[in-house]
Design a protein around this motif. Structure first.
Motif, short mmCIF file in Angstrom:
data_model
loop_
_atom_site.label_atom_id
_atom_site.label_comp_id
_atom_site.label_asym_id
_atom_site.label_seq_id
_atom_site.Cartn_x
_atom_site.Cartn_y
_atom_site.Cartn_z
N ASN A 171 42.40 33.19 42.30
CA ASN A 171 42.73 33.00 40.90
C ASN A 171 41.48 33.11 40.04
O ASN A 171 40.48 32.44 40.31
N PHE A 172 41.55 33.97 39.04
CA PHE A 172 40.49 34.07 38.05
C PHE A 172 40.95 33.33 36.78
O PHE A 172 42.03 32.76 36.75
N VAL A 173 40.14 33.35 35.74
CA VAL A 173 40.49 32.61 34.53
C VAL A 173 41.75 33.17 33.90
O VAL A 173 42.66 32.44 33.51
N MET A 174 41.85 34.49 33.80
CA MET A 174 42.97 35.12 33.11
C MET A 174 43.79 36.02 34.03
O MET A 174 44.67 36.74 33.55
N SER A 175 43.56 36.01 35.32
CA SER A 175 44.24 36.93 36.21
C SER A 175 44.21 36.39 37.62
O SER A 175 43.63 35.33 37.89
N GLY A 176 44.82 37.13 38.55
CA GLY A 176 44.84 36.70 39.94
C GLY A 176 44.99 37.88 40.88
O GLY A 176 45.58 38.90 40.54
N LEU A 177 44.44 37.75 42.09
CA LEU A 177 44.50 38.79 43.10
C LEU A 177 45.04 38.19 44.38
O LEU A 177 44.63 37.10 44.80
N ASN A 178 45.98 38.89 45.00
CA ASN A 178 46.57 38.44 46.26
C ASN A 178 46.48 39.59 47.26
O ASN A 178 46.82 40.73 46.94
N TYR A 179 45.99 39.31 48.48
CA TYR A 179 45.97 40.36 49.50
C TYR A 179 46.34 39.78 50.85
O TYR A 179 46.22 38.58 51.10
#
Length: 839
Positions: free
Chosen positions: A693-701
């Protein structure tokens, strides 16, 4: 009130000598009971000049009207730097760089807090009125005001320990509410989030916000207070607008008036801090007002608090960081950690004394302070204790005897925010309900979803089946599954439970029955120790663990005429046990014996649509004879540095910045029967998954790979089945599920590898269109790939538009090897998501 005779809502009345803080209500009215005597009160409200009044209170009380003048803000003469940077950024850099020091400034304090929560449902969905029970219940609650109040004695000790004694609590809410509705840690502006939004003083402030200095004023103590407007940088539903008020030179918060508003809910957080000791500001009063509209239901909620501090112990610190190395190390007892803290202290002092504080320097100091805080939080903690949030952030709570039964005279003296007529009536109705000796009437919702009935000791219970467990399934093999399951249980003293669930269903078209029982023993909740033994006769899906959800196959079969899932007959007995053998390390073992045979459709068409035969569509499928199987598997799942806490005696993992690693081994035993018709195999599987999780976004892998070794006679239920789920639920792990291949197309008894990634943000494509660009609307893009020996590589790309996380629309395209394989779109709603393939 203001000079134009309008009410000044939620203004603050504060006595520095006694520490008494009072909050006015929405109409600007306030009342409280305090001992007779002479007091000097400071009356303040955001946007108005503070007034100081001297009051003599006798036994008859004191009544007055206080007029406030609008605050006039002055603008400072500033030197504009390169890039036309607003002078507010200079202030905020100093705030962030000094945040660690300001947190360490207070060693301990005691506070007596009065908190009041209010709630009201103003509208219910029209569908509730279709049922007489729902209509009656909704008529009772809609428009009614509910209130709860608490008085708390709280002792704080650095770095993060709060010991709370609940002195009094009262509630008219129709559901059970937490007895502690306020804690000073709820207003920690130095944390990542506060009041439901990204904190403007937290470590992510410079990433989430731009700032504009709108002026300053001098308070009664001669402090310069900077008024700074927050401007969200990106698109986030958790970003505030509004103003913060920063004390010059101290670089701490004086006041805040913050808003979050979108089409689903709105929040207004107001905090008023006072200088309790020289150079130390602490929240004196606060309020949160929230309104929400969810699926036709509208409700409002408010929380108001007033704090009276005493025994404030201040750490000795030099304002110029000249002795910072010694100051920070004195709080650490572990010698190795003390040395590391001294090094960090030296580096911080060097940066803070090295000329102009740039953004790069401020961010560097923030990161160094995080390391320093970690050393102080874990000073006396060893091993896995370092990740125990109950030890890192101590929250002790005790309810004083008699706290729940305080009389009206007590509340009249303790209440810092007056009750309005609706709230007083709410208490009266609640007290009348308590006097009634009536049997609890079950609602229609409880009857539909199932209900737990407890005995008098609330240890033994029985759970009735809901409608979803009475009509369990409809498919082309069985017809209707009609029956029930009943769950009986015993709650254990350690927070665990023992439950037995017998079940039985008649299969209308197959003229047979499914039946069985499951025993679950939650024997060690503190280490997630769970055991299950089950057995019975079932209609099983060949891809039971990773395929379509059964209820979506039911819908697709008898709404669209598509029987995607294929079934076989299974008589089984199974055992599994899982337990944490170390922090973040879960070990699961499973064993199962089953006797299996193929099944055929008993229903062959729906309207004019012929159902497919009950045979999995796969190049690797071979007809399965009647067979038996003895299976064993062991799985290890590890997430490094997993933070956890105990909730009702159960260990619950909260977060980790590292991926989760999985390794499993499964073995099918050769049983030596005459026909040799049983699966014999060794299967190894490895996996990794991570959500960042970033401040304004998110990455899932995620990545998953494995192979069968020394295998023979492997039958289709024992294959590795690809995660395929075209009818996927909004709460289901859809990020690692494929949308477009067949349910069994990539099932294999050989080698495989699959993986994927998805990225979610506020703006990717459509949200650049202004009328779509709303705070709660997000977008995501994803890619998934799968390779199975003997089949072309399957690739899938997807774009998804998420409307307030309530409904989403996605489009996907697939490729087998270098050839286009089709496209489809998905519609996600709260109860499920449906795929309509277009190929």
């Amino acid at each position: 009130m203001a000079e134009d005779s309008t009410a000044v809502s939620y203004s603050t009345i504060y006595s520095r000598e006694s520490g008494i803080g009072i909050t006015a209500d929405g109409n600007g009215l306030f009342s409280t009971h305090i001992p007779a005597g002479k007091y000097r009160f400071e009356v303040s409200a955001l946007g108005f000049e503070a007034r100081t009044i001297d009051v003599s209170i006798d036994e008859d009380g004191y009544d007055c009207t206080i007029m406030l003048r609008e605050q006039v803000y002055r603008l400072k003469e500033v030197t504009v730097t390169g890039g036309n940077e607003d002078p507010a950024f200079r202030v905020m850099r100093n705030v962030l760089a000094n945040a660690g020091r300001n947190k360490r400034l207070v060693d301990s304090y005691s506070v007596t807090n009065y908190a009041k929560g209010t709630g009201q449902i103003t509208k219910v969905p029209e569908i509730f009125r279709l049922s007489d029970d729902f209509a009656r219940d909704s008529a009772e609650i809609c428009g009614s005001a509910y209130v709860m109040e608490g008085v708390y004695d709280i002792d704080y000790k650095y770095p993060d320990s709060y010991n709370t004694v609940i002195t009094a609590f009262k509630s008219s809410f129709p559901i059970e509410m937490p007895v502690q509705i306020w804690n000073p840690s709820d207003l920690d502006f130095y944390s990542d989030y506060v009041g439901g939004g990204i904190s403007p003083l937290g470590r992510n402030a410079l990433s989430a916000y731009s700032f504009k200095l709108e002026g300053y004023y001098m308070n009664d103590e001669g402090r310069m207070i900077n008024k700074i407007r927050l401007i969200p940088k990106g698109k986030s539903s958790a970003a505030f607008t509004g103003h913060i008020y920063i004390v010059e030179d101290l670089w701490c918060l004086s006041d805040a008036d913050l808003y979050i508003s979108n089409s689903m809910y709105s929040i207004n957080l107001i905090v008023n801090a006072k200088e309790m000791r020289n150079g130390v500001f602490l929240p004196a009063t606060s309020s949160i007002k929230a309104n929400a509209s969810v699926m036709g239901m509208e409700l409002s909620f408010g929380l108001f608090s007033s704090s009276n501090y005493s025994d404030i112990d201040i750490a000795e610190m030099d304002s110029d960081y000249s002795n910072f190395k010694t100051e920070v190390s004195n709080r650490i007892t572990d010698n190795k950690k003390k040395v590391r803290a001294e090094r960090i202290g030296e580096e911080i002092a060097e940066i803070m004394s090295d000329g102009e504080l740039t953004t790069k320097k401020a961010i560097k100091v923030v990161k160094l302070n995080e390391k320093l805080s970690e050393l102080q939080l874990t000073d006396t903690l060893k091993g896995a204790e370092r990740y125990n949030l109950d030890l890192r952030a101590v929250r002790k709570q005790n309810v004083l005897e008699g706290a729940m039964t305080r009389d009206s005279l007590y509340w009249a003296s303790a209440r810092m925010v007056p009750l309005n007529d609706e709230e007083s009536l709410s208490y009266k109705k609640s007290e009348e309900e308590l006097l009634k000796d009536s049997v609890k009437r079950l609602s229609v919702l409880e009857l539909l979803a199932g209900h737990k009935f407890y005995n008098k000791t609330r240890k033994l219970w029985i759970k009735s089946p809901g409608m979803d467990r009475i009509l369990y399934d409809i498919n082309a093999v069985d017809g209707f599954n009609i029956g029930a399951d009943v769950e009986l249980g015993l709650d254990l003293n350690n927070g665990g439970e023992i439950s037995l669930r017998p079940w039985g269903y008649y299969l209308t078209h197959r003229k047979d029955a499914n039946y069985g029982a499951e025993l679950n023993v939650d024997y060690a909740p503190a280490i997630n120790g769970k055991m299950s033994v089950s057995g019975g006769h079932e209609t099983a899906d060949y891809n039971g663990t990773r395929g379509y959800r059964r209820y979506f196959n039911m819908f697709s079969t008898f709404i669209f005429g598509d029987n995607y899932a294929k079934f076989y007959d299974n008589k089984f007995i199974s055992f599994d046990n899982s337990v944490d053998i170390a922090n973040g390390l879960d070990f699961t073992v499973e064993a199962e014996y089953s006797m299996r045979s193929v099944l055929n459709n008993t229903i062959h068409k729906f309207r004019k649509h012929l159902f497919e035969p009950n045979v999995p569509v796969s190049e690797n499928y071979r007809s399965m004879p009647d067979n038996s199987m003895l299976h064993f598997s062991g799985t290890i799942k590890y997430t490094p540095a997993s933070y956890y806490r105990y909730i009702d005696g159960r260990k619950v993992y909260i977060k980790s910045k590292y991926p989760t690693f999985t390794a499993s081994y499964a073995h099918g035993f050769e049983m030596g029967n005459e026909t040799g018709s049983n699966s014999v195999y060794n299967r190894i599987e490895l996996g990794i998954s991570h959500k960042v999780n970033f401040v304004m976004s998110g990455l899932n892998y995620w990545v998953n790979a494995g192979m069968f070794i020394d295998s023979k006679n492997v039958y289709f239920p024992d294959f590795h089945h690809a995660p395929v789920n075209p009818f996927y639920l909004s709460f289901y792990g859809d990020k690692d599920c494929f949308m477009l291949p067949g349910n069994y197309e990539y099932s294999t008894p050989d080698k495989w590898v699959s993986g994927g990634a998805s990225y979610k943000a506020g703006r990717i494509l459509l949200n650049f269109i202004p009328f779509l660009d709303k705070p709660l609307n997000t977008e995501s893009i994803g890619f998934r790939t799968m390779a199975v020996k003997g089949l072309p590589v399957f690739n899938e790309i997807e774009y998804r538009y998420n409307y307030m996380d309530i409904i989403s629309i996605g489009v996907a395209a697939a490729f087998r090897g270098d050839k286009y394989a089709g496209a489809g779109f998905t519609v996600g709603i709260p109860i499920g998501k449906v795929l309509y393939p277009l190929h």
